[in-house]
Design an enzyme around this catalytic site. Structure first.
Site, short mmCIF file in Angstrom:
data_model
loop_
_atom_site.label_atom_id
_atom_site.label_comp_id
_atom_site.label_asym_id
_atom_site.label_seq_id
_atom_site.Cartn_x
_atom_site.Cartn_y
_atom_site.Cartn_z
N ARG A 9 -10.69 -11.35 0.17
CA ARG A 9 -11.59 -12.30 -0.50
C ARG A 9 -10.97 -13.70 -0.57
O ARG A 9 -11.68 -14.69 -0.65
CB ARG A 9 -11.98 -11.76 -1.88
CG ARG A 9 -10.85 -11.62 -2.84
CD ARG A 9 -11.19 -10.68 -3.99
NE ARG A 9 -11.15 -9.28 -3.57
CZ ARG A 9 -11.41 -8.25 -4.38
NH1 ARG A 9 -11.77 -8.47 -5.63
NH2 ARG A 9 -11.35 -7.01 -3.94
N LYS B 122 0.85 -1.20 0.00
CA LYS B 122 0.00 0.00 0.00
C LYS B 122 0.88 1.25 0.00
O LYS B 122 1.86 1.29 0.73
CB LYS B 122 -0.91 0.00 1.24
CG LYS B 122 -2.05 -0.99 1.16
CD LYS B 122 -2.99 -0.87 2.34
CE LYS B 122 -4.12 -1.88 2.26
NZ LYS B 122 -5.10 -1.59 1.20
#
Ligand code: BES
Ligand code: ZN
Ligand code: ZN
Length: 483
Positions: free
Chosen positions: A336, A262
């Protein structure tokens, strides 16, 4: 905060007092002097709701006027927020002990006010050297609740606080193994909550390819925690025979993004990426605390997502628990992957009535609806999602439904595997994430709750201080109460 139920006559009560009032100010029964009454009446001409403080040295009177004519959920939310105003005044006045009563106020209105005051009184204090302001005692006029009702509410609020506390804890104090241990020790205090903690070897033997891949760049081992609570049927005192409601929670203890690391300030606050898991665990414990007659199972995949030496990489192709193959396109779409294994595990082992997940899954959810609610989706679970929307409006943890049209399936198809872990376009990021997960629920009714916008607030938002909110615990508890 200690709550005490007591008979209170507001006109005679000698301590500090909060007084709730919904109608036009009738002169009788109000604990106001003539000049105070005049000033309240002048205010009433301008506004339907306000909070005003009066000196009764050395005590204080907080007079709360609310608009009782709006729909009930709005009236109650208004009262929760007015309680925050009162709490701020109490802090300024250093009033820690206060009595609460009203005139013509309904029990659910009074309950909402107490809830607002309670939720706002929490702060994450354990690393602060200076004491922070907290209410010591709230004396509530006993006409509003029974002791049992108040105790049950308090147990629920405490679960919200525990959820916030876990989410607020940085990863150096709460990694996957530590969180699993904590959950196990809480579960041990209940007779009817079974906690199973699976370690890395067990997860390997189950071939949970998603959870193992995300964990590869970390020095901390993963865990897979299953919490099962089976309540008693009220009529017969027998365990509930129905197949369970499965609650799956995203437990990324810290999300660096992995090798797709990130950038800059996007990493901050990613200790909150396990909020889904904290929420689902808190809901199970709240149900057990208050002996709800339901059968619930929380499935919590736990790991951090780091770019360590053997970290999983974009282009890797994973084989998931149910055999589905997934092309990794971005290691920052890790949630996910661990959820897919947990959902598939629920499908295979629990024959669930419905699977509901909660996950801080996508930045796109925050961009779509900001911090005011949950982005929700469903597959074969229209009825369940409608129920969640209804209770969501009541407790004011609201949901908005996103579509699951079949056209979106194209966006997560891979050239080399069954699925790719993020869409082939930056559009509809929240939906493609939901679609990816729905694949693993197969035919089982499935609701997906993307709580990225609400789990953690950078700035205070009424009865949520900056930090973890516990958003979703009251929602899902209310949903279980409806079963
Ligand atoms: N944990 C983040 C999502 C998130 C972002 C939660 C901001 C709370 C606030 C998630 O794992 C993530 O990084 N998602 C990516 C997905 C993308 C790579 C497809 C995102 O939303 O950018
Ligand atoms: Zn991520
Ligand atoms: Zn994440």
């Amino acid at each position: 905060m200690i709550y005490t139920l007591q008979d209170i006559n507001p006109k005679e009560y000698e301590g500090s007092l909060i007084f709730l009032y919904g109608d036009e100010c009738a002169e009788r029964n109000l604990p106001l002097g003539r000049r105070e009454l005049e000033s309240v009446k002048r205010k009433e001409e301008k506004e339907k709701s306000f909070v005003v403080g009066f000196d009764r040295l050395p005590e204080r009177l907080y007079f709360v006027r609310f608009d009782s004519e709006r729909p009930a959920p709005e009236v109650q939310e208004g009262l929760r927020r007015q309680a925050v105003e009162v709490l701020k005044m109490m802090e300024k006045d250093d009033v820690k002990d206060v009595a609460l009563c009203g005139e013509g106020t309904l029990p659910e209105e009074m309950a909402a006010f107490v809830e607002g005051l309670t939720l706002a009184d929490y702060s994450f204090d354990r690393f602060c050297s200076k004491d922070r302001f907290h209410v010591d005692q709230l004396i509530i006029n006993s006409v509003y609740f029974t002791q049992e009702e108040l105790d049950a509410q308090q147990r629920l609020w405490n679960r919200v606080f525990w959820c916030r506390e876990w989410v607020n804890l940085p990863v150096q104090d709460l990694n996957a193994a530590q969180f699993a241990e904590e959950l196990q020790s809480v579960a041990e205090s209940f007779e009817n909550v079974k906690c199973t903690v699976m370690d890395k070897r067990k997860i390997e033997s189950l071939r949970m390819g998603g959870l193992l891949a995300v964990n590869r760049g970390s020095v901390d081992e993963p865990r897979f925690v299953v919490l099962e609570y089976n309540g008693l049927k009220q009529s017969s005192n027998q365990a509930i025979k129905q197949s369970p409601i499965c609650l799956v929670g995203k437990g990324i203890m810290y999300d660096t993004g992995g090798l797709n690391i990130k950038p800059e300030d996007y990493m901050q606050e990613m200790k909150s990426d396990m909020a889904g898991a904290a929420t689902m665990a808190s809901v199970v414990f709240a149900a057990a605390d208050n002996a709800l007659p339901v059968h619930v199972v929380a499935l919590l995949p736990l790991t951090d997502n780091r770019p360590g030496f053997n970290a999983y990489a974009a282009d890797d192709i994973l084989t998931m628990y149910d055999g589905t193959t997934v092309e990794v396109v971005n290691t920052d779409a890790e949630g996910r992957l661990i959820l897919a294994d947990a959902i598939a595990y629920a499908v295979k082992n629990y024959n669930p009535r419905v699977i509901i997940d909660a996950a801080t899954l996508t930045g796109a959810a925050v961009r779509a609806i900001s911090t005011f609610g949950i982005a929700a989706m469903q597959q074969n679970a229209g009825r369940e999602l409608e129920m969640l929307k209804i209770v969501g409006n009541e407790v004011y943890e609201r949901l908005v439904e996103f579509p699951m049209w079949k056209e979106y399936d194209e966006l997560i198809k891979s050239d080399f595997a069954d699925l790719r872990n993020c869409g082939n376009t930056p559009q509809a990021g929240t939906i493609t994430a939901g679609k990816f997960l729905a694949h693993f629920a197969k035919e089982v009714p499935y609701v997906h709750l993307d709580i990225a916008g609400v789990a953690y607030f950078t700035k205070a938002q009424h009865y949520f201080r900056a930090g973890a909110s516990g958003y979703g615990v009251r929602l899902l508890y209310a949903y279980l109460q409806m079963q």
